[in-house]
Write a protein that holds these residues in place. Structure first.
Motif, PDB file in Angstrom:
ATOM      1  N   VAL A  71     -23.960  -7.450  -6.252  1.00 26.86           N
ATOM      2  CA  VAL A  71     -24.459  -7.770  -7.600  1.00 26.86           C
ATOM      3  C   VAL A  71     -25.879  -7.238  -7.777  1.00 26.86           C
ATOM      4  O   VAL A  71     -26.206  -6.626  -8.807  1.00 26.86           O
ATOM      5  CB  VAL A  71     -24.420  -9.295  -7.825  1.00 26.86           C
ATOM      6  CG1 VAL A  71     -25.062  -9.653  -9.155  1.00 26.86           C
ATOM      7  CG2 VAL A  71     -22.976  -9.798  -7.771  1.00 26.86           C
ATOM      8  N   ASN A  72     -26.718  -7.447  -6.775  1.00 27.00           N
ATOM      9  CA  ASN A  72     -28.097  -6.973  -6.863  1.00 27.00           C
ATOM     10  C   ASN A  72     -28.168  -5.444  -6.868  1.00 27.00           C
ATOM     11  O   ASN A  72     -28.961  -4.852  -7.603  1.00 27.00           O
ATOM     12  CB  ASN A  72     -28.910  -7.520  -5.688  1.00 27.00           C
ATOM     13  CG  ASN A  72     -29.065  -9.028  -5.746  1.00 27.00           C
ATOM     14  OD1 ASN A  72     -29.132  -9.609  -6.825  1.00 27.00           O
ATOM     15  ND2 ASN A  72     -29.113  -9.664  -4.589  1.00 27.00           N
ATOM     16  N   ILE A  73     -27.344  -4.806  -6.048  1.00 18.56           N
ATOM     17  CA  ILE A  73     -27.314  -3.346  -6.038  1.00 18.56           C
ATOM     18  C   ILE A  73     -26.855  -2.820  -7.386  1.00 18.56           C
ATOM     19  O   ILE A  73     -27.371  -1.818  -7.905  1.00 18.56           O
ATOM     20  CB  ILE A  73     -26.409  -2.845  -4.899  1.00 18.56           C
ATOM     21  CG1 ILE A  73     -27.035  -3.184  -3.543  1.00 18.56           C
ATOM     22  CG2 ILE A  73     -26.171  -1.338  -5.008  1.00 18.56           C
ATOM     23  CD1 ILE A  73     -26.144  -2.882  -2.364  1.00 18.56           C
ATOM     24  N   GLY A  74     -25.865  -3.492  -7.992  1.00 19.03           N
ATOM     25  CA  GLY A  74     -25.394  -3.075  -9.314  1.00 19.03           C
ATOM     26  C   GLY A  74     -26.482  -3.173 -10.366  1.00 19.03           C
ATOM     27  O   GLY A  74     -26.609  -2.294 -11.229  1.00 19.03           O
ATOM     28  N   LYS A  75     -27.296  -4.233 -10.305  1.00 18.03           N
ATOM     29  CA  LYS A  75     -28.394  -4.377 -11.265  1.00 18.03           C
ATOM     30  C   LYS A  75     -29.428  -3.262 -11.098  1.00 18.03           C
ATOM     31  O   LYS A  75     -29.939  -2.713 -12.079  1.00 18.03           O
ATOM     32  CB  LYS A  75     -29.056  -5.746 -11.090  1.00 18.03           C
ATOM     33  CG  LYS A  75     -28.180  -6.920 -11.498  1.00 18.03           C
ATOM     34  CD  LYS A  75     -28.889  -8.249 -11.245  1.00 18.03           C
ATOM     35  CE  LYS A  75     -28.024  -9.428 -11.648  1.00 18.03           C
ATOM     36  NZ  LYS A  75     -28.686 -10.734 -11.363  1.00 18.03           N
ATOM     37  N   ILE A  76     -29.730  -2.943  -9.836  1.00 19.23           N
ATOM     38  CA  ILE A  76     -30.682  -1.860  -9.582  1.00 19.23           C
ATOM     39  C   ILE A  76     -30.122  -0.543 -10.084  1.00 19.23           C
ATOM     40  O   ILE A  76     -30.821   0.259 -10.727  1.00 19.23           O
ATOM     41  CB  ILE A  76     -31.003  -1.785  -8.075  1.00 19.23           C
ATOM     42  CG1 ILE A  76     -31.726  -3.047  -7.614  1.00 19.23           C
ATOM     43  CG2 ILE A  76     -31.842  -0.546  -7.767  1.00 19.23           C
ATOM     44  CD1 ILE A  76     -31.935  -3.119  -6.118  1.00 19.23           C
ATOM     45  N   GLN A  77     -28.847  -0.305  -9.826  1.00 17.68           N
ATOM     46  CA  GLN A  77     -28.215   0.935 -10.279  1.00 17.68           C
ATOM     47  C   GLN A  77     -28.228   1.031 -11.795  1.00 17.68           C
ATOM     48  O   GLN A  77     -28.505   2.094 -12.368  1.00 17.68           O
ATOM     49  CB  GLN A  77     -26.787   1.002  -9.751  1.00 17.68           C
ATOM     50  CG  GLN A  77     -26.051   2.296 -10.079  1.00 17.68           C
ATOM     51  CD  GLN A  77     -24.687   2.354  -9.415  1.00 17.68           C
ATOM     52  OE1 GLN A  77     -24.438   1.704  -8.412  1.00 17.68           O
ATOM     53  NE2 GLN A  77     -23.790   3.144  -9.992  1.00 17.68           N
ATOM     54  N   ASP A  78     -27.934  -0.072 -12.471  1.00 18.63           N
ATOM     55  CA  ASP A  78     -27.945  -0.074 -13.932  1.00 18.63           C
ATOM     56  C   ASP A  78     -29.347   0.203 -14.474  1.00 18.63           C
ATOM     57  O   ASP A  78     -29.511   0.949 -15.459  1.00 18.63           O
ATOM     58  CB  ASP A  78     -27.450  -1.423 -14.467  1.00 18.63           C
ATOM     59  CG  ASP A  78     -25.975  -1.646 -14.172  1.00 18.63           C
ATOM     60  OD1 ASP A  78     -25.299  -0.684 -13.752  1.00 18.63           O
ATOM     61  OD2 ASP A  78     -25.515  -2.800 -14.325  1.00 18.63           O
ATOM     62  N   SER A  79     -30.366  -0.396 -13.837  1.00 20.95           N
ATOM     63  CA  SER A  79     -31.738  -0.186 -14.309  1.00 20.95           C
ATOM     64  C   SER A  79     -32.197   1.252 -14.126  1.00 20.95           C
ATOM     65  O   SER A  79     -33.081   1.717 -14.846  1.00 20.95           O
ATOM     66  CB  SER A  79     -32.691  -1.128 -13.555  1.00 20.95           C
ATOM     67  OG  SER A  79     -32.761  -0.792 -12.180  1.00 20.95           O
ATOM     68  N   LEU A  80     -31.574   1.961 -13.185  1.00 22.21           N
ATOM     69  CA  LEU A  80     -31.917   3.364 -12.954  1.00 22.21           C
ATOM     70  C   LEU A  80     -31.040   4.319 -13.763  1.00 22.21           C
ATOM     71  O   LEU A  80     -31.118   5.538 -13.590  1.00 22.21           O
ATOM     72  CB  LEU A  80     -31.781   3.694 -11.459  1.00 22.21           C
ATOM     73  CG  LEU A  80     -32.727   2.955 -10.510  1.00 22.21           C
ATOM     74  CD1 LEU A  80     -32.400   3.284  -9.059  1.00 22.21           C
ATOM     75  CD2 LEU A  80     -34.185   3.318 -10.824  1.00 22.21           C
ATOM     76  N   GLY A  81     -30.218   3.760 -14.641  1.00 20.69           N
ATOM     77  CA  GLY A  81     -29.358   4.601 -15.476  1.00 20.69           C
ATOM     78  C   GLY A  81     -28.172   5.162 -14.731  1.00 20.69           C
ATOM     79  O   GLY A  81     -27.613   6.189 -15.144  1.00 20.69           O
TER      80      GLY A  81
END
Length: 498
Positions: free
Chosen positions: A260-270
């Motif tokens: 979940v945390n990795i997904g949030k980071i990935q989303d924030s990086l586009g």
């Protein structure tokens, strides 16, 4: 300098000499030479590598064994379910609508989810239904002979996996213990990279003298013992380290907590994976084609597009290989047709088709995915042995076997370090405590910050680390208490009463 015990018998002297040679053994703290950062950091890495190896090793072993079993599932499925999967091509296929009607009779009361048209002429058509009473994520699939529209069998499926693969997949991910069981695999993935990077630093940082490269990459020959075991542990780990790191990273991407945390980071990086919209009159987040770019089905705009028409339109838009067709959910939804080729090069394009006009209202091309989304897709498929076919499966099997070997050699070194005086089967001694005091402040401060950040984003790395520290403190306190209780009592001065 090698310590010796003149009074000891020869076997013990030889053993002590071997254990006290830091040039050959990264499991024994090297003496601090000067004030360099590495001389202070190395003992701390030793202790972390030791505790993580001993306590996280069982999680890694289970993940390696279940992963090794999983690598063979495509071949097992092709044999076990050959009757359901393959047919002899003959004549022209029946309409997909007729095949769906036959599947409905075989699975009455099911809600149609998708129809999968195989890539080859010898493949059956899969018709998948949601059926009440099945576990979450599972569906019931009918396998239909496309040439006579007869059902060859029905199976409970998990996504596109058949029962054998779904069973081994659940074993590897959760040990068939549900969400609670997912924690085991996440602990393994959260700590594998720590063990690998720490081990690499210790192996490459140990002084080697002459023939350094050879000692790094070639396991040592000679008499059995801890030195040879260490050589195999270090050299094989160096060869397979890239595979270990790749498995750790890709395993974390869909883990329960870190994922979940990795997904949030990935989303924030586009780097989020775009999706196609099935809503008529709306273009999805990844859409590159509007109503003007669509192809029309035969007939007037009032003609209802059937499943075969949706396949023809998707083919005209460049979709190839195995196609998964999701029918409209209602009169405001479109057909969604997706490619499902997960070997190299991947084919993951998809189109949304208006069922009344046959126009493509949305299109998503895998080539247009963000780089991070592509890397995630490739990484997951490589982790599952799909990206490069048989070669991918063989590579995963080799990595799993190497990890099992690394764990065996690690525990063997621990066993060989056990005390031999007094008999018994006591465990091997850990590296010396208090190693963190030798780390320079300029190194320790950023190390603590980085560890805290990682523990936040990878909670099943952080929680075991806290447990290690608490256990270490408890053992140290117990040792001090035991020592104080066994010390001889001081003489009591005359005239004093105890």
């Amino acid at each position: 300098m090698t310590e010796t015990t003149p009074a000891a018998p020869p076997p013990l002297r030889q053993r002590q000499t071997e254990e006290a040679t830091p040039a050959e053994d990264f499991a024994t703290p090297a003496p601090r030479i000067g004030g360099g950062a590495w001389s202070g950091l190395r003992p701390l890495l030793l202790r972390l590598h030791f505790y993580a190896g001993v306590l996280i090793g069982p999680f890694l072993l289970v993940a390696a064994v279940t992963g090794l079993l999983y690598t063979a599932t495509p071949q097992i499925e092709s044999v076990v379910y050959h009757h359901e999967l393959k047919v002899t091509p003959r004549g022209e296929p029946k309409p997909l609508a007729a095949q769906v009607d036959a599947a409905r009779e075989a699975i009455p009361g099911g809600q149609l989810v998708s129809v999968t048209k195989g890539a080859g002429d010898g493949d059956t058509t899969r018709v998948t239904f949601n059926v009440e009473g099945l576990p979450e994520g599972y569906t019931q699939t009918a396998f239909v002979d496309p040439y006579d529209a007869k059902v060859r069998g029905t199976l409970r499926t998990f996504g596109e996996w058949l029962p054998v693969r779904s069973w081994f997949d659940s074993l590897h991910r959760t040990l068939h213990l549900g969400e609670f069981g997912r924690n085991y695999s996440e602990i393994a993935a959260s700590w594998l990279w720590v063990e690998v990077l720490g081990g690499l630093a210790l192996w490459l940082g140990a002084p080697r003298g002459r023939e350094r490269l050879r000692k790094w990459f070639v396991p040592r020959r000679g008499p059995k013992g801890r030195k040879r075991t260490l050589s195999w542990h270090g050299a094989v780990g160096l060869w397979v380290s890239a595979g270990f790191l790749a498995l750790s990273a890709t395993g974390l991407t869909w883990s329960a907590h870190a994922g979940v945390n990795i997904g949030k980071i990935q989303d924030s990086l586009g780097g989020a994976s775009p999706s196609i919209s099935s809503a008529l009159g709306t273009q999805g987040s990844g859409g590159s084609a509007g109503a003007d770019s669509g192809s029309s089905s035969p007939g007037s705009s009032a003609t209802q597009v059937d499943l075969d028409g949706a396949v023809r339109i998707a083919r005209s838009e460049g979709l190839r290989g195995k196609l998964v067709i999701s029918p409209p959910a209602d009169d405001k939804s479109a057909y969604i047709v997706k490619e499902n080729t997960r070997h190299w090069p991947e084919q993951q394009d998809s189109v949304a088709i208006d069922p009344a006009t046959g126009k493509v209202v949305d299109k998503l091309v895998f080539d247009d995915f963000p780089v991070l989304a592509k890397l995630t897709r490739w990484g997951i498929d490589a982790h599952m042995g799909l990206l490069f076919g048989l070669a991918n499966q063989i590579a995963l099997a080799v990595i799993a076997l190497a990890l099992i070997g690394m764990l065996f050699w690690g525990y063997r070194m621990w066993w060989l370090r056990r005390p031999t005086r007094g008999g018994g089967t006591r465990l091997g001694r850990p590296p010396v405590r208090g190693a963190w005091r030798r780390v320079p402040g300029r190194v320790m401060a950023p190390l603590v910050v980085v560890t805290a950040v990682l523990a936040y984003y990878l909670p099943l790395f952080g929680l075991p680390l806290v447990c290690f520290l608490l256990a270490d403190l408890a053992l140290a306190q117990a040792r001090r208490h035991r020592r104080s209780c066994t010390e001889p009592l001081a003489e009591t001065p005359k005239g004093m009463v105890r």
